[in-house]
Each structure stands twice: as structure tokens, then as C-alpha cells.
Design a protein around this motif. Sequence first.
Motif, short mmCIF file in Angstrom:
data_model
loop_
_atom_site.label_atom_id
_atom_site.label_comp_id
_atom_site.label_asym_id
_atom_site.label_seq_id
_atom_site.Cartn_x
_atom_site.Cartn_y
_atom_site.Cartn_z
N VAL A 149 0.83 -1.21 0.00
CA VAL A 149 0.00 0.00 0.00
C VAL A 149 0.86 1.26 0.00
CG1 VAL A 149 -0.28 0.16 2.53
CG2 VAL A 149 -2.09 1.01 1.04
N GLN A 189 -0.53 2.60 -3.75
CA GLN A 189 -1.78 2.85 -3.03
C GLN A 189 -2.98 2.89 -3.97
OE1 GLN A 189 -1.58 6.36 -0.57
NE2 GLN A 189 -3.56 5.94 0.36
N GLN A 227 -4.79 -0.62 -4.97
CA GLN A 227 -5.44 -1.55 -4.05
C GLN A 227 -6.87 -1.88 -4.51
OE1 GLN A 227 -3.51 -2.89 -1.52
NE2 GLN A 227 -1.91 -1.65 -2.47
N LEU A 250 -2.58 -3.93 11.05
CA LEU A 250 -3.82 -3.20 10.76
C LEU A 250 -4.14 -3.25 9.27
CD1 LEU A 250 -3.57 0.13 12.81
CD2 LEU A 250 -5.20 -1.73 13.16
N ALA A 258 -7.40 -5.10 7.48
CA ALA A 258 -8.40 -4.33 6.73
C ALA A 258 -8.48 -4.84 5.29
CB ALA A 258 -8.06 -2.84 6.74
N MET A 300 -11.75 -6.70 3.23
CA MET A 300 -12.25 -6.23 1.92
C MET A 300 -12.17 -7.35 0.88
SD MET A 300 -10.76 -2.37 1.62
CE MET A 300 -10.84 -1.26 3.04
N VAL A 304 -15.02 -2.23 8.31
CA VAL A 304 -14.25 -2.28 7.06
C VAL A 304 -15.18 -2.52 5.88
CG1 VAL A 304 -12.44 -3.47 5.77
CG2 VAL A 304 -12.18 -3.14 8.23
N SER A 307 -15.96 -0.02 2.74
CA SER A 307 -15.88 -0.46 1.34
C SER A 307 -17.16 -0.17 0.58
CB SER A 307 -15.64 -1.97 1.24
OG SER A 307 -14.46 -2.31 1.86
N GLY A 318 -7.75 2.50 14.28
CA GLY A 318 -6.67 2.09 13.39
C GLY A 318 -7.20 1.32 12.19
N THR A 319 -8.19 0.49 12.43
CA THR A 319 -8.83 -0.28 11.36
C THR A 319 -9.52 0.66 10.37
OG1 THR A 319 -9.18 -2.14 12.85
CG2 THR A 319 -10.59 -2.05 10.91
N SER A 341 -6.83 2.54 8.36
CA SER A 341 -6.19 1.65 7.38
C SER A 341 -7.10 1.37 6.20
CB SER A 341 -5.81 0.32 8.03
OG SER A 341 -5.04 0.53 9.17
N SER A 342 -8.39 1.25 6.48
CA SER A 342 -9.35 1.00 5.40
C SER A 342 -9.40 2.18 4.44
CB SER A 342 -10.75 0.76 5.96
OG SER A 342 -10.75 -0.34 6.82
N LEU A 348 -7.08 4.20 3.91
CA LEU A 348 -5.79 4.22 3.23
C LEU A 348 -5.80 3.25 2.04
CD1 LEU A 348 -3.08 5.61 4.17
CD2 LEU A 348 -2.39 3.35 4.90
N ILE A 349 -6.28 2.06 2.29
CA ILE A 349 -6.32 1.05 1.22
C ILE A 349 -7.20 1.55 0.07
CG2 ILE A 349 -7.15 -1.28 0.63
CD1 ILE A 349 -6.23 -2.09 3.51
N LEU A 350 -8.28 2.25 0.41
CA LEU A 350 -9.18 2.75 -0.63
C LEU A 350 -8.69 4.07 -1.23
CD1 LEU A 350 -12.55 1.77 1.05
CD2 LEU A 350 -11.40 0.61 -0.84
N ASN A 351 -7.45 4.45 -0.86
CA ASN A 351 -6.78 5.60 -1.47
C ASN A 351 -7.50 6.92 -1.21
OD1 ASN A 351 -4.60 6.59 -2.91
ND2 ASN A 351 -5.62 6.42 -4.90
#
Lengths: 262, 262
Positions: A166, A170, A173, A209, A213, A217, B216, B220, B237-238, B241-242, B244-247
Motif C-alpha cells: 500500500v 496505493q 489496491q 492493521l 483491513a 475487503m 471495514v 468499502s 486504526g482499522t 487503514s481502510s 488508506l487502502i481505498l486511497n
Amino acid sequence: MFIVGELINGMYKNVSRAIREKDRSLIQRLALEQIECGADALDVNCGPLSKDPKADIQWLVQAIQEVSDSPLTLDSTKPEVIEEGLKLMKNKAIINSTTADKEKLEILVPLALKYKASLIALTMDKKGIPQNKDQRIELAVSILESCQKYGFSVEELYLDPVALPVNVAQQQQKDVLESIRDFKLLSSPPPKTIVGLSNVSQGAKYRSLINRAFLVMAISSDLDAAILDPKDRELMGTLISSELILNRFIYCDSYIEVYKKK
Amino acid sequence: MFIVGELINGMYKNVSRAIREKDRSLIQRLALEQIECGADALDVNCGPLSKDPKADIQWLVQAIQEVSDSPLTLDSTKPEVIEEGLKLMKNKAIINSTTADKEKLEILVPLALKYKASLIALTMDKKGIPQNKDQRIELAVSILESCQKYGFSVEELYLDPVALPVNVAQQQQKDVLESIRDFKLLSSPPPKTIVGLSNVSQGAKYRSLINRAFLVMAISSDLDAAILDPKDRELMGTLISSELILNRFIYCDSYIEVYKKK
């Protein structure tokens, strides 16, 4: 979810040492611990330091099979190393992995057929890592065509969309997550899907973390299998809770324990 | 994500006691701690034991406003209690909540307009909790119609699909998650969406695992807001991070800290 334990890998110091010193007990303990934690299969990788990977994978397969009937995913970039493992397999084998390169598919699809093994196929090729979902789909299609050509059952195929860290990819993802869902639409019966979870957090802070996550997903995207650390209790709890929310097994108060014994 | 801190609620013993004994410092500490942990707004609920909820909500709003400019979600099933809070609001207010019942919408939508407040609307009515996604959509449509009738901006509306405990309504979790996504398609501009996260794990074992996995999945599904415990560090934190993953914000090594100061 089909859970592949990632811990028997020569990139870890304890495993690398065990391979070098032929310490069967460490390998066998790692096998049993991962299964106890809920692993359905075990990844077997000699690691980058192995001087004789053909001999090492044979030794690992034998050591593990002395204590367990679990399927093993034989993990190497070299087909000849994988075949040495396949020769000794008493139980189900999974080849980990082929890329979408024609010359690799030409060797590894027939090898999977010969040994009645499943096959993990990464949607990447010599040109490198795909940059978006469309490129992943394109590579998945050529893998599926190759399976069809050799009469290899799509139900034995695990497509891997190649999860990326990530912190460097990024914006990709979502492409990876959508690929997991879309791969299923490419054939009927659909291929299975798999990811190497730890890749997602490589080099990042708060790795657990991010792993958790991403896993939730991916499970929502109907992922079939993941290569991960089954000894990470929070991660396994997250996985199981996700399956519960998606109504994939019936709630009971001891759902964590029940799931692991499924 | 718009994060509403849930901790100033008279159903918790410490808050109930603080209300009874007029202990401003406990309420103010809870307000500041939640904001420090990343809350964008604070829920304010006198709880079921309040003998004079109109006076209590006024006291709570005043106590919090002495130390914070955060928006407050005024949480009561009684519109007259909510209005007592609204009268004293210096900053943005969010009404929490109306149901889809006509007689409630007739009071609460005009009240939101009068006080320039946002409005949380639960997709449930006197007939009870919806049993599937279609019933949720139907109730959401009648809420949207009511907003249109009064000229209430949909952008100020938060639709809540009514999250239910996984241990009693396991087969409905997917309906709730899909409703979050589908509510967005009902109008242009789309309404916002919100869930009361803790409901999902009510009465279940390993509550935090379930809360996190559900959150999460909801993120999404493009959830806009959640009422939750921002002091739960693993949960926050979860959430981060979520995102973050989804940009949704740029990765940096200190992403947890940076996000909270956003």
C-alpha cells in the motif's frame, strides 16, 4: 476460506537455519501449529539462501508429511524445484506458482495435470506487474486460455491478482480488490482466487492493521483463499468474523473455535 | 469518514452519574478525549434513566460547548427533547434521529430546517425493523420524499440502514451493507449514510472483532459516517487503514496520527 499457512519459508531465519541444520522438529512444529490455528494447507518455500533447493524442498516435504496430511503449496519460481516436491507428495499438492508467461504455462500446466495438483497463477508476466485492473483481467484470460488448451480444470486454478504494498502502490489496491471479484466472471465454472496477504503491508507501518483491513475487503470481494500467518490470532479472528458477517457459517458464541475445527 | 463519538450517553454508568450529580468535568473530559482520538462530532444522549431529559440535554450541551466547538448529534426518541438541545447549539447540530414514520418526519424535518441542522433518519417505522434490503430502500424513498416536500437538502440527510446484531440477524448483515451502497443511488446529489456500529455486535462474543470487520465492509460500501467509540484504538486504526487502502488519503508512515489531525 481456504487458508494457506505462510510460515514454512526459508526467508524466515528460523526456517532457513532448520533447513541448513536439518532440524526436522522445528519444521514439524511449525506445520502442526499452523494447522492447529486453522490452516487448511501449508506453503513450503526453501527461501533465497538455499544452495540446493531441489534437495531442500524434498527434505521439507518429507519432514512435514511425517506429521501431517495437509495439502502443501510448493512454492518456487523454478518449475524443476516444484517437480522435486511433487514427486514426493502423498496428499494434495498446489503449485505456487506460474506467471502468465507462455513458456511458464507450457511447463507448469502440464506438470499440474501430471501430478493432479492445483495451480496458483499470478496475473503478471515478464513485462512486470500489472498497472491496473484491465491488465490483470487480460493476463487472467490468457492463463484461462492456456488451461483450456491443456484440458486443465478451471476449478483447480487459483488466480492471484498480485497484491502490492500500500505504501508504494496505493492507487492499485482497489484494482486488486475488484479483480478478485471480476476474475470469477471470466469463466463458468469460475476460477478460484487467492492473495498473498503480507505483500499488502510490506514496508509499511502498522502492518497488522493493514493486513486485517485488506483481508476483510478481499473476503467481501469473495476471495476463496489467502496465504497468511495463521498464528496471528487477531488476523484469524478478523477472517472468521468477516465470514460470520457474510453469513457463511452459523453464529454460535464459540464461533472462533468452531470455525478453526471446520 | 465522519466519526461521531458515542461515549456521552446516559446508558453508560459514569455518564448517568455525571448527569445526576452535575459533574461537568467528566462530560468535558469525555468530549475532549473523543475529539483527541479523532471524533468529528459527539453524540449526546441523556440515557433511559433521565428523569428530566429536557433539562439534562440542555445541561449536557452547555457543558460540552464550554470546551469544544464540535458538532453535536442530539440523540433522543423525543423531538421535544431534541429541540431543547437545538435551542442552545452554537455550532452545527445533527438530529439523531427520525424514523420513516410520517408523523415523525412531519415534526423533525421542519425542526432540522428551522435550526439549520443535519438529520439522521433510520429506515424503520412503527411496523418495526426492516427484514431485507428492499424494505430498507422503500423506507429510504419515503424519507427522501419527505425531505423533498419540505425543501430539506438531501446533502444534510444521513440515512441509517439500521445495523442489527449479528447473533440474531445474521442473514441481514449483507442487506445492511448493500443498502449503504444502494441508498446513494436514490437521489442526486446522494444522501449521506451512517451506521450505529456497536449494534452489530450487541450480545455477541468477541465484540471488537465483529465491530471492526463490519466497519471495514461498510467503508468499502462507501459509508460516510459512523457512530462509534473513537477511544477504541484498534477500531480507529482499522478505520484509518481502510481509508488508506481505498486511497482516500495519501500514505505516509505516520498515517494514523496524520489522519486524526485531518
